[in-house]
Design an enzyme around this catalytic site. Sequence first.
Site, PDB file in Angstrom:
ATOM      1  N   HIS A   1      -3.377   6.067   4.464  1.00 15.83           N
ATOM      2  CA  HIS A   1      -1.950   6.186   4.780  1.00 15.83           C
ATOM      3  C   HIS A   1      -1.467   7.569   4.330  1.00 15.83           C
ATOM      4  O   HIS A   1      -1.827   8.032   3.242  1.00 15.83           O
ATOM      5  CB  HIS A   1      -1.124   5.141   4.026  1.00 15.83           C
ATOM      6  CG  HIS A   1      -1.263   3.732   4.536  1.00 15.83           C
ATOM      7  ND1 HIS A   1      -2.046   3.381   5.604  1.00 15.83           N
ATOM      8  CD2 HIS A   1      -0.678   2.584   4.108  1.00 15.83           C
ATOM      9  CE1 HIS A   1      -1.941   2.075   5.808  1.00 15.83           C
ATOM     10  NE2 HIS A   1      -1.121   1.571   4.911  1.00 15.83           N
TER      11      HIS A   1
ATOM     12  N   CYS B   1       0.810  -1.224   0.000  1.00 15.30           N
ATOM     13  CA  CYS B   1       0.000   0.000   0.000  1.00 15.30           C
ATOM     14  C   CYS B   1       0.850   1.284   0.000  1.00 15.30           C
ATOM     15  O   CYS B   1       0.576   2.230  -0.757  1.00 15.30           O
ATOM     16  CB  CYS B   1      -0.945  -0.001   1.193  1.00 15.30           C
ATOM     17  SG  CYS B   1      -0.255  -0.763   2.672  1.00 15.30           S
TER      18      CYS B   1
HETATM   19  P1  NAP Z   1      -8.248  -9.488   7.290  1.00 15.92           P
HETATM   20  O1  NAP Z   1      -9.326  -8.467   7.404  1.00 15.92           O
HETATM   21  O2  NAP Z   1      -7.611 -10.014   8.535  1.00 15.92           O
HETATM   22  O3  NAP Z   1      -8.801 -10.719   6.428  1.00 15.92           O
HETATM   23  C1  NAP Z   1      -8.076 -11.870   6.182  1.00 15.92           C
HETATM   24  C2  NAP Z   1      -8.766 -12.707   5.125  1.00 15.92           C
HETATM   25  O4  NAP Z   1      -7.959 -13.834   4.804  1.00 15.92           O
HETATM   26  C3  NAP Z   1     -10.117 -13.279   5.588  1.00 15.92           C
HETATM   27  O5  NAP Z   1     -11.001 -13.331   4.501  1.00 15.92           O
HETATM   28  C4  NAP Z   1      -9.716 -14.683   6.026  1.00 15.92           C
HETATM   29  O6  NAP Z   1     -10.789 -15.599   5.985  1.00 15.92           O
HETATM   30  C5  NAP Z   1      -8.714 -15.019   4.952  1.00 15.92           C
HETATM   31  N1  NAP Z   1      -7.859 -16.132   5.329  1.00 15.92           N
HETATM   32  C6  NAP Z   1      -7.059 -16.229   6.419  1.00 15.92           C
HETATM   33  N2  NAP Z   1      -6.433 -17.424   6.443  1.00 15.92           N
HETATM   34  C7  NAP Z   1      -6.839 -18.097   5.342  1.00 15.92           C
HETATM   35  C8  NAP Z   1      -6.561 -19.376   4.794  1.00 15.92           C
HETATM   36  N3  NAP Z   1      -5.728 -20.225   5.401  1.00 15.92           N
HETATM   37  N4  NAP Z   1      -7.170 -19.734   3.643  1.00 15.92           N
HETATM   38  C9  NAP Z   1      -8.027 -18.903   3.033  1.00 15.92           C
HETATM   39  N5  NAP Z   1      -8.345 -17.668   3.499  1.00 15.92           N
HETATM   40  C10 NAP Z   1      -7.752 -17.277   4.634  1.00 15.92           C
HETATM   41  O7  NAP Z   1      -7.041  -8.955   6.435  1.00 15.92           O
HETATM   42  P2  NAP Z   1      -7.044  -7.959   5.181  1.00 15.92           P
HETATM   43  O8  NAP Z   1      -6.834  -6.577   5.643  1.00 15.92           O
HETATM   44  O9  NAP Z   1      -8.214  -8.230   4.298  1.00 15.92           O
HETATM   45  O10 NAP Z   1      -5.681  -8.389   4.470  1.00 15.92           O
HETATM   46  C11 NAP Z   1      -5.463  -9.671   3.943  1.00 15.92           C
HETATM   47  C12 NAP Z   1      -4.085  -9.765   3.297  1.00 15.92           C
HETATM   48  O11 NAP Z   1      -4.005  -8.858   2.219  1.00 15.92           O
HETATM   49  C13 NAP Z   1      -2.890  -9.367   4.186  1.00 15.92           C
HETATM   50  O12 NAP Z   1      -2.451 -10.432   4.975  1.00 15.92           O
HETATM   51  C14 NAP Z   1      -1.859  -8.931   3.153  1.00 15.92           C
HETATM   52  O13 NAP Z   1      -1.184 -10.071   2.639  1.00 15.92           O
HETATM   53  C15 NAP Z   1      -2.720  -8.357   2.070  1.00 15.92           C
HETATM   54  N6  NAP Z   1      -2.763  -6.881   2.137  1.00 15.92           N
HETATM   55  C16 NAP Z   1      -2.027  -6.202   1.261  1.00 15.92           C
HETATM   56  C17 NAP Z   1      -2.043  -4.836   1.274  1.00 15.92           C
HETATM   57  C18 NAP Z   1      -1.188  -4.086   0.349  1.00 15.92           C
HETATM   58  O14 NAP Z   1      -0.365  -3.366   0.817  1.00 15.92           O
HETATM   59  N7  NAP Z   1      -1.389  -4.154  -0.929  1.00 15.92           N
HETATM   60  C19 NAP Z   1      -2.813  -4.138   2.184  1.00 15.92           C
HETATM   61  C20 NAP Z   1      -3.578  -4.851   3.094  1.00 15.92           C
HETATM   62  C21 NAP Z   1      -3.541  -6.232   3.048  1.00 15.92           C
HETATM   63  P3  NAP Z   1     -11.667 -15.989   7.303  1.00 15.92           P
HETATM   64  O15 NAP Z   1     -12.869 -15.091   7.309  1.00 15.92           O
HETATM   65  O16 NAP Z   1     -12.082 -17.414   7.026  1.00 15.92           O
HETATM   66  O17 NAP Z   1     -10.800 -15.864   8.502  1.00 15.92           O
HETATM   67  N1  12T Z   2       2.312  -5.589   7.404  1.00 19.46           N
HETATM   68  O1  12T Z   2       0.990  -6.270   1.797  1.00 19.46           O
HETATM   69  O2  12T Z   2       0.433  -4.138   8.534  1.00 19.46           O
HETATM   70  O3  12T Z   2       3.028  -6.417   2.500  1.00 19.46           O
HETATM   71  O4  12T Z   2      -0.146  -2.407   7.336  1.00 19.46           O
HETATM   72  C1  12T Z   2       0.489  -4.548   3.914  1.00 19.46           C
HETATM   73  C2  12T Z   2       0.113  -3.903   5.079  1.00 19.46           C
HETATM   74  C3  12T Z   2       2.047  -5.877   5.087  1.00 19.46           C
HETATM   75  C4  12T Z   2       1.839  -6.124   2.670  1.00 19.46           C
HETATM   76  C5  12T Z   2       0.318  -3.562   7.466  1.00 19.46           C
HETATM   77  C6  12T Z   2       1.697  -5.244   6.252  1.00 19.46           C
HETATM   78  C7  12T Z   2       1.432  -5.516   3.928  1.00 19.46           C
HETATM   79  C8  12T Z   2       0.727  -4.250   6.229  1.00 19.46           C
END
Ligand code: NAP
Ligand code: 12T
Length: 341
Positions: free
Chosen positions: A242, A129
């Site tokens: 951010h 992000c």
């Molecule tokens: P979140 O609100 O904690 O949601 C996590 C999601 O992942 C939920 O849908 C969860 O499903 C699912 N999940 C967890 N373990 C799993 C598994 N073993 N198999 C399938 N699904 C699983 O987190 P979020 O903010 O949406 O972020 C998720 C991920 O996106 C982060 O860990 C990161 O890798 C990425 N991300 C990237 C950016 C970026 O900078 N581009 C920003 C934010 C996040 P359940 O409902 O079943 O628990």
């Molecule tokens: N630790 O996609 O915690 O690499 O704000 C994004 C957001 C990792 C990532 C956070 C993180 C990622 C966070």
Amino acid sequence: MKGYKVAIVGATGLVGQEFIKILEERSFPMLSICPLASDRSAGKKLFINHREVEVKETVSESFEGIDIALFSAGAETSRHFSPIAAQAGATVIDNSSAFRGHSDVPLIVPEVNPEDIKWHKGIIANPNCSTIQMVVALYPLHKVNLIKRIVVGTYQAVSGTGSAAIGELTTQAKQVLEGQSTIPHVYPHQIAFNVLPEIDVFLDNGYTKEEWKLVEETRKIMHADDIAISATCVRVPVFTGHSEAIHIEFSRPMSPDEARRILAQAPGVKLLDDPTISLYPQPWSAAGCDEVFVGRIRRDASHSNGLTMWVVSDNLRKGAALNAVQIAEEMTKRGWIHPGG
Ligand code: NAP
Ligand code: 12T
């Protein structure tokens, strides 16, 4: 109806929910949508395009017949299932850090390096992000006056960590206001009414992994291996949006007016820069918007080729889900992907 079969891995998470909202808002051409998560959420019902759809557990067979798989369920889930999805014929757009550094995985910001999509081998990575909003603001300037060095401080919202972190800030804020003590779970210390200079794990060089992602991802996306970058990434008690204080050293001087002229025309950028009326980007007002907002543009008093600016964007939209959907749109628009193969 013509359209793509789309799977969303992590559909119940903060980014997954944003994926669904953005696909609906932009009328992405979908024949079907398959929300996937862990076994914890299997059976849960979501409303997508006014229809009830059941969340399924992510398993190896989930990707048969899928054209586009949007992943946002953490790096471990991506490392396991992305290659399986790609093998099954889906184009994977992965929002985790799992593949961003791989030399055969393009890392894409559509405003900067859309052509890199062409060399993908099944997996395309969506950047971090903080990187996305920085390169959207800097690349238009870099094109006319090569950037030599960047020093950046970030002020990152808790929604970047996921839904548990939203809960933690909410609970702790109430506890502090009621005079109670707080116990941190998601972060190493209290985040309410505090700031923490720790995002992701610490590396041997003293930087955090989040800071190092800014360095490596920026160089890869801008095709600029020799830009010097130093970052300090800080978590602040903000729900969404951010902010970044960016100090840039160019090859030649650039006036604030020239930077404003360039950024006023730049794709994905909106200038908010009038100190006389206290106009500058803020996370509270950027939340829910698609743009990367830029303001406080001024000469860097410490360097003759320097400029300083303040850049804010919604970390769940341009910083995550929107950028990934724009990658998919770029592919459909240019005929780089076809429904059913
Ligand atoms: P979140 O609100 O904690 O949601 C996590 C999601 O992942 C939920 O849908 C969860 O499903 C699912 N999940 C967890 N373990 C799993 C598994 N073993 N198999 C399938 N699904 C699983 O987190 P979020 O903010 O949406 O972020 C998720 C991920 O996106 C982060 O860990 C990161 O890798 C990425 N991300 C990237 C950016 C970026 O900078 N581009 C920003 C934010 C996040 P359940 O409902 O079943 O628990
Ligand atoms: N630790 O996609 O915690 O690499 O704000 C994004 C957001 C990792 C990532 C956070 C993180 C990622 C966070």
